[in-house]
Design a protein around this motif. Sequence first.
Motif, PDB file in Angstrom:
ATOM      1  N   LEU A 174      24.113  -7.865  -3.908  1.00  0.00           N
ATOM      2  CA  LEU A 174      24.080  -6.417  -3.743  1.00  0.00           C
ATOM      3  C   LEU A 174      23.981  -5.729  -5.107  1.00  0.00           C
ATOM      4  N   LYS A 175      23.289  -4.595  -5.116  1.00  0.00           N
ATOM      5  CA  LYS A 175      23.122  -3.832  -6.350  1.00  0.00           C
ATOM      6  C   LYS A 175      23.576  -2.377  -6.207  1.00  0.00           C
ATOM      7  N   TYR A 176      24.223  -2.090  -5.080  1.00  0.00           N
ATOM      8  CA  TYR A 176      24.751  -0.747  -4.848  1.00  0.00           C
ATOM      9  C   TYR A 176      26.216  -0.860  -4.447  1.00  0.00           C
ATOM     10  N   LEU A 177      26.971   0.210  -4.686  1.00  0.00           N
ATOM     11  CA  LEU A 177      28.337   0.275  -4.185  1.00  0.00           C
ATOM     12  C   LEU A 177      28.703   1.710  -3.860  1.00  0.00           C
ATOM     13  N   GLU A 178      29.608   1.845  -2.877  1.00  0.00           N
ATOM     14  CA  GLU A 178      30.224   3.129  -2.572  1.00  0.00           C
ATOM     15  C   GLU A 178      31.313   3.389  -3.609  1.00  0.00           C
ATOM     16  N   LYS A 196      25.191  -1.277 -17.314  1.00  0.00           N
ATOM     17  CA  LYS A 196      25.073  -2.542 -18.040  1.00  0.00           C
ATOM     18  C   LYS A 196      24.794  -3.699 -17.097  1.00  0.00           C
ATOM     19  N   ARG A 197      25.382  -3.629 -15.897  1.00  0.00           N
ATOM     20  CA  ARG A 197      25.245  -4.740 -14.956  1.00  0.00           C
ATOM     21  C   ARG A 197      24.187  -4.501 -13.880  1.00  0.00           C
ATOM     22  N   GLY A 198      23.486  -3.397 -13.974  1.00  0.00           N
ATOM     23  CA  GLY A 198      22.362  -3.165 -13.076  1.00  0.00           C
ATOM     24  C   GLY A 198      22.719  -2.664 -11.698  1.00  0.00           C
ATOM     25  N   PHE A 199      23.833  -1.964 -11.578  1.00  0.00           N
ATOM     26  CA  PHE A 199      24.257  -1.412 -10.287  1.00  0.00           C
ATOM     27  C   PHE A 199      23.982   0.088 -10.226  1.00  0.00           C
ATOM     28  N   ARG A 200      23.949   0.593  -8.981  1.00  0.00           N
ATOM     29  CA  ARG A 200      23.845   2.032  -8.753  1.00  0.00           C
ATOM     30  C   ARG A 200      24.864   2.439  -7.695  1.00  0.00           C
ATOM     31  N   ILE A 201      25.251   3.702  -7.724  1.00  0.00           N
ATOM     32  CA  ILE A 201      26.183   4.251  -6.735  1.00  0.00           C
ATOM     33  C   ILE A 201      25.384   4.773  -5.544  1.00  0.00           C
ATOM     34  N   SER A 202      25.724   4.321  -4.345  1.00  0.00           N
ATOM     35  CA  SER A 202      24.991   4.765  -3.153  1.00  0.00           C
ATOM     36  C   SER A 202      25.518   6.090  -2.639  1.00  0.00           C
ATOM     37  N   SER A 203      26.820   6.299  -2.685  1.00  0.00           N
ATOM     38  CA  SER A 203      27.379   7.585  -2.270  1.00  0.00           C
ATOM     39  C   SER A 203      28.754   7.773  -2.883  1.00  0.00           C
ATOM     40  N   ILE A 204      29.197   9.016  -2.886  1.00  0.00           N
ATOM     41  CA  ILE A 204      30.555   9.353  -3.294  1.00  0.00           C
ATOM     42  C   ILE A 204      31.380   9.426  -2.013  1.00  0.00           C
ATOM     43  N   HIS A 245      26.182  14.193  -8.863  1.00  0.00           N
ATOM     44  CA  HIS A 245      25.120  14.481  -9.828  1.00  0.00           C
ATOM     45  C   HIS A 245      25.185  13.530 -11.020  1.00  0.00           C
ATOM     46  N   TYR A 246      26.389  13.256 -11.472  1.00  0.00           N
ATOM     47  CA  TYR A 246      26.559  12.384 -12.641  1.00  0.00           C
ATOM     48  C   TYR A 246      26.009  10.989 -12.376  1.00  0.00           C
ATOM     49  N   PHE A 247      26.243  10.474 -11.159  1.00  0.00           N
ATOM     50  CA  PHE A 247      25.798   9.115 -10.842  1.00  0.00           C
ATOM     51  C   PHE A 247      24.430   9.075 -10.165  1.00  0.00           C
ATOM     52  N   GLY A 248      23.820  10.221  -9.967  1.00  0.00           N
ATOM     53  CA  GLY A 248      22.458  10.232  -9.457  1.00  0.00           C
ATOM     54  C   GLY A 248      22.316   9.872  -8.002  1.00  0.00           C
ATOM     55  N   THR A 249      23.325  10.214  -7.197  1.00  0.00           N
ATOM     56  CA  THR A 249      23.213  10.007  -5.754  1.00  0.00           C
ATOM     57  C   THR A 249      23.270  11.360  -5.057  1.00  0.00           C
ATOM     58  N   PRO A 250      22.492  11.544  -3.982  1.00  0.00           N
ATOM     59  CA  PRO A 250      22.590  12.803  -3.239  1.00  0.00           C
ATOM     60  C   PRO A 250      23.719  12.817  -2.225  1.00  0.00           C
ATOM     61  N   HIS A 267      22.246  20.974  -3.871  1.00  0.00           N
ATOM     62  CA  HIS A 267      21.230  19.927  -3.690  1.00  0.00           C
ATOM     63  C   HIS A 267      21.840  18.534  -3.480  1.00  0.00           C
ATOM     64  N   VAL A 268      22.874  18.479  -2.652  1.00  0.00           N
ATOM     65  CA  VAL A 268      23.444  17.196  -2.232  1.00  0.00           C
ATOM     66  C   VAL A 268      23.432  17.143  -0.709  1.00  0.00           C
ATOM     67  N   ILE A 269      23.712  15.961  -0.176  1.00  0.00           N
ATOM     68  CA  ILE A 269      23.699  15.741   1.265  1.00  0.00           C
ATOM     69  C   ILE A 269      25.068  15.242   1.698  1.00  0.00           C
ATOM     70  N   LEU A 270      25.713  15.977   2.578  1.00  0.00           N
ATOM     71  CA  LEU A 270      26.977  15.533   3.153  1.00  0.00           C
ATOM     72  C   LEU A 270      26.688  14.570   4.293  1.00  0.00           C
ATOM     73  N   ILE A 271      27.352  13.425   4.296  1.00  0.00           N
ATOM     74  CA  ILE A 271      27.188  12.479   5.400  1.00  0.00           C
ATOM     75  C   ILE A 271      28.529  12.401   6.142  1.00  0.00           C
ATOM     76  N   LEU A 272      28.466  12.771   7.397  1.00  0.00           N
ATOM     77  CA  LEU A 272      29.650  12.936   8.229  1.00  0.00           C
ATOM     78  C   LEU A 272      29.997  11.631   8.915  1.00  0.00           C
ATOM     79  N   GLU A 273      31.179  11.100   8.593  1.00  0.00           N
ATOM     80  CA  GLU A 273      31.640   9.868   9.246  1.00  0.00           C
ATOM     81  C   GLU A 273      32.397  10.205  10.524  1.00  0.00           C
ATOM     82  N   ASN A 274      32.045   9.524  11.596  1.00  0.00           N
ATOM     83  CA  ASN A 274      32.716   9.698  12.892  1.00  0.00           C
ATOM     84  C   ASN A 274      33.997   8.873  12.934  1.00  0.00           C
TER      85      ASN A 274
END
Length: 275
Positions: free
Chosen positions: A29-33, A59-67, A95-100, A137-144
């Motif tokens: 995996l290359k993404y994390l919450e 440094k390790r090649g990961f990206r943040i998928s969501s906050i 915004h800092y981590f580049g995820t919407p 300019h962000v997207i809220l994702i609603l968890e049920n």
Amino acid sequence: MSKVKLTCFADEISSELDEQLDILEQEGLKYLELRGVWDKNVLDLNDDELDRIQTLIQKRGFRISSIASPVGKYLITDPFEPQLHDLDKAILVAHYFGTPYIRIFSYRLPENEPVEKHRHEVLHRLKLLTEAASRNHVILILENDSNLYGSTDDRCLEILTHCDSKHMRAAFDSGNYVMNGVQPMNEAYPKISPYLDYVHIKDAIQEPRQFVPAGVGEGCIEELLIELKKSKFDGFLSVEPHLKPYLPEASNPERVITAIRALKVLLEKVDQEWE
């Protein structure tokens, strides 16, 4: 063929970021919450800590998928102003981590009070949060999630249609629907799929009532993956294990590895590529 992206609530591995990344890297995996690091919630991290995270994941090649914020996981009778400040912080971090994407919830209700009593306030608050997301300019994702206003498919749909915005979307969670007596695919998916931007992967059984690896329970995860493939979904599948009751003797990393590998088995079964 479109590829889905695998991510994970990595704080279920460890509170240490290095240990989180080691396991995710091991599993490809290359993404994390981003929910918790160093025993702190994401919204409690200071600027220096955020910089440390950014340096290490780059440094390790990961990206943040969501906050994975706790916004909305409060009693509806609690003051609203602090939650607006929380959302402001979540927006800055996104915004800092580049995820919407910012995960939110739909409010706990006081015990022994009718749902309808608080309907207007829930919808009002979520609409205001959506408007703030739109301005920034962000997207809220609603968890049920359970024990909240939007714990059922009908009330999730009510929220999504009320907010009526590309900045308020669904984080579809089959396991949570099972826990709340909703059939994920027969009942929830047809209603929620037009609003679906994100998927939480956890399965569940009602007896005993607990979360289980994907494909083991009543969450119809394989069927969900088939439908997502048909729709050419190329977004995030986020592994959220919650397997402590199911694997009480296992370590936290072992539980997360079990959950990730169970999803991989199903993805291979339905011939869905991932990255």
